[in-house]
Write a protein that holds these residues in place. Structure first.
Motif, PDB file in Angstrom:
ATOM      1  N   LYS A   1      44.870  38.630  42.862  1.00 17.76           N
ATOM      2  CA  LYS A   1      44.699  40.018  43.303  1.00 17.76           C
ATOM      3  C   LYS A   1      44.755  40.129  44.828  1.00 17.76           C
ATOM      4  O   LYS A   1      43.875  40.709  45.466  1.00 17.76           O
ATOM      5  CB  LYS A   1      43.402  40.609  42.760  1.00 17.76           C
TER       6      LYS A   1
ATOM      7  N   ASP B   1      42.767  38.118  32.246  1.00 14.18           N
ATOM      8  CA  ASP B   1      43.704  39.249  32.328  1.00 14.18           C
ATOM      9  C   ASP B   1      44.703  39.035  33.455  1.00 14.18           C
ATOM     10  O   ASP B   1      45.901  39.278  33.294  1.00 14.18           O
ATOM     11  CB  ASP B   1      42.958  40.570  32.537  1.00 14.18           C
ATOM     12  N   TYR B   2      44.221  38.564  34.596  1.00 15.83           N
ATOM     13  CA  TYR B   2      45.117  38.327  35.722  1.00 15.83           C
ATOM     14  C   TYR B   2      46.086  37.181  35.416  1.00 15.83           C
ATOM     15  O   TYR B   2      47.267  37.253  35.755  1.00 15.83           O
ATOM     16  CB  TYR B   2      44.339  38.046  37.007  1.00 15.83           C
TER      17      TYR B   2
ATOM     18  N   GLU C   1      49.110  38.149  33.676  1.00 14.28           N
ATOM     19  CA  GLU C   1      50.092  38.777  34.559  1.00 14.28           C
ATOM     20  C   GLU C   1      50.795  37.757  35.449  1.00 14.28           C
ATOM     21  O   GLU C   1      51.978  37.907  35.754  1.00 14.28           O
ATOM     22  CB  GLU C   1      49.411  39.805  35.468  1.00 14.28           C
TER      23      GLU C   1
ATOM     24  N   ASP D   1      36.774  37.175  31.930  1.00 21.25           N
ATOM     25  CA  ASP D   1      37.752  38.064  31.294  1.00 21.25           C
ATOM     26  C   ASP D   1      38.730  38.658  32.306  1.00 21.25           C
ATOM     27  O   ASP D   1      39.927  38.779  32.023  1.00 21.25           O
ATOM     28  CB  ASP D   1      37.048  39.189  30.530  1.00 21.25           C
ATOM     29  N   GLU D   2      38.243  39.004  33.481  1.00 22.68           N
ATOM     30  CA  GLU D   2      39.133  39.529  34.524  1.00 22.68           C
ATOM     31  C   GLU D   2      40.128  38.461  34.973  1.00 22.68           C
ATOM     32  O   GLU D   2      41.307  38.759  35.205  1.00 22.68           O
ATOM     33  CB  GLU D   2      38.327  40.036  35.716  1.00 22.68           C
ATOM     34  N   LEU D   3      39.658  37.228  35.086  1.00 18.86           N
ATOM     35  CA  LEU D   3      40.553  36.132  35.456  1.00 18.86           C
ATOM     36  C   LEU D   3      41.623  35.939  34.387  1.00 18.86           C
ATOM     37  O   LEU D   3      42.802  35.787  34.712  1.00 18.86           O
ATOM     38  CB  LEU D   3      39.764  34.839  35.667  1.00 18.86           C
TER      39      LEU D   3
ATOM     40  N   HIS E   1      37.874  28.787  36.186  1.00 16.32           N
ATOM     41  CA  HIS E   1      36.957  29.854  36.597  1.00 16.32           C
ATOM     42  C   HIS E   1      35.743  29.256  37.325  1.00 16.32           C
ATOM     43  O   HIS E   1      35.333  29.755  38.381  1.00 16.32           O
ATOM     44  CB  HIS E   1      36.519  30.637  35.355  1.00 16.32           C
TER      45      HIS E   1
ATOM     46  N   TYR F   1      34.237  34.900  45.537  1.00 20.04           N
ATOM     47  CA  TYR F   1      34.910  35.070  44.238  1.00 20.04           C
ATOM     48  C   TYR F   1      33.971  35.818  43.302  1.00 20.04           C
ATOM     49  O   TYR F   1      32.869  35.344  43.015  1.00 20.04           O
ATOM     50  CB  TYR F   1      35.289  33.708  43.648  1.00 20.04           C
ATOM     51  N   THR F   2      34.395  36.985  42.825  1.00 19.75           N
ATOM     52  CA  THR F   2      33.520  37.836  42.016  1.00 19.75           C
ATOM     53  C   THR F   2      34.100  38.206  40.653  1.00 19.75           C
ATOM     54  O   THR F   2      33.464  38.956  39.912  1.00 19.75           O
ATOM     55  CB  THR F   2      33.185  39.136  42.766  1.00 19.75           C
ATOM     56  N   LEU F   3      35.262  37.701  40.311  1.00 15.91           N
ATOM     57  CA  LEU F   3      35.859  38.061  39.029  1.00 15.91           C
ATOM     58  C   LEU F   3      35.045  37.496  37.867  1.00 15.91           C
ATOM     59  O   LEU F   3      34.466  36.411  37.975  1.00 15.91           O
ATOM     60  CB  LEU F   3      37.279  37.518  38.923  1.00 15.91           C
ATOM     61  N   THR F   4      35.025  38.214  36.776  1.00 18.58           N
ATOM     62  CA  THR F   4      34.465  37.680  35.538  1.00 18.58           C
ATOM     63  C   THR F   4      35.531  36.801  34.889  1.00 18.58           C
ATOM     64  O   THR F   4      36.712  36.845  35.266  1.00 18.58           O
ATOM     65  CB  THR F   4      34.082  38.805  34.558  1.00 18.58           C
TER      66      THR F   4
END
Length: 93
Positions: A6, A62-63, A66, A58-60, A43, A53-56
């Motif tokens: 991101k 999802d990224y 992509e 699940d967010e990782l 992670h 680094y603050t992503l969960t």
């Protein structure tokens, strides 16, 4: 090594600290038997090595859906670490 997620750059490598973070987050030692464990290890590496680094998880994931290069970079990190360990073992014997 660095990885961009991101539009933000993070340190990523494999170390004892990463394994400690994995055990803390998952409640058991890393075994590497399932793909999900490898993504969780990545992670945990990001968590252990980057205060910002603050992503969960699940967010990782999802990224990573992509941008496959994030996990590919981590696989390279693991491969490089394995090669270094094997090289050190040969030096000792």
């Amino acid at each position: 090594m660095k990885v961009t997620i991101k539009d933000k750059e993070y340190d990523i490598h494999f170390s004892l600290r990463v394994l400690f973070k994995y055990e803390e987050v998952c409640g058991h030692p890393f075994e590497g038997k399932r793909l999900q464990e490898l993504y969780m290890l990545m992670h945990c590496a990001l968590l252990a090595l980057n205060e910002d680094y603050t992503l969960t998880f699940d967010e990782l994931i999802d990224y990573c859906d992509e941008d496959k290069s994030v996990f590919e970079t981590f696989q390279q990190v693991l491969s490089d670490s394995q090669k270094r360990d094997q090289s050190k073992k040969k030096e000792v014997t």
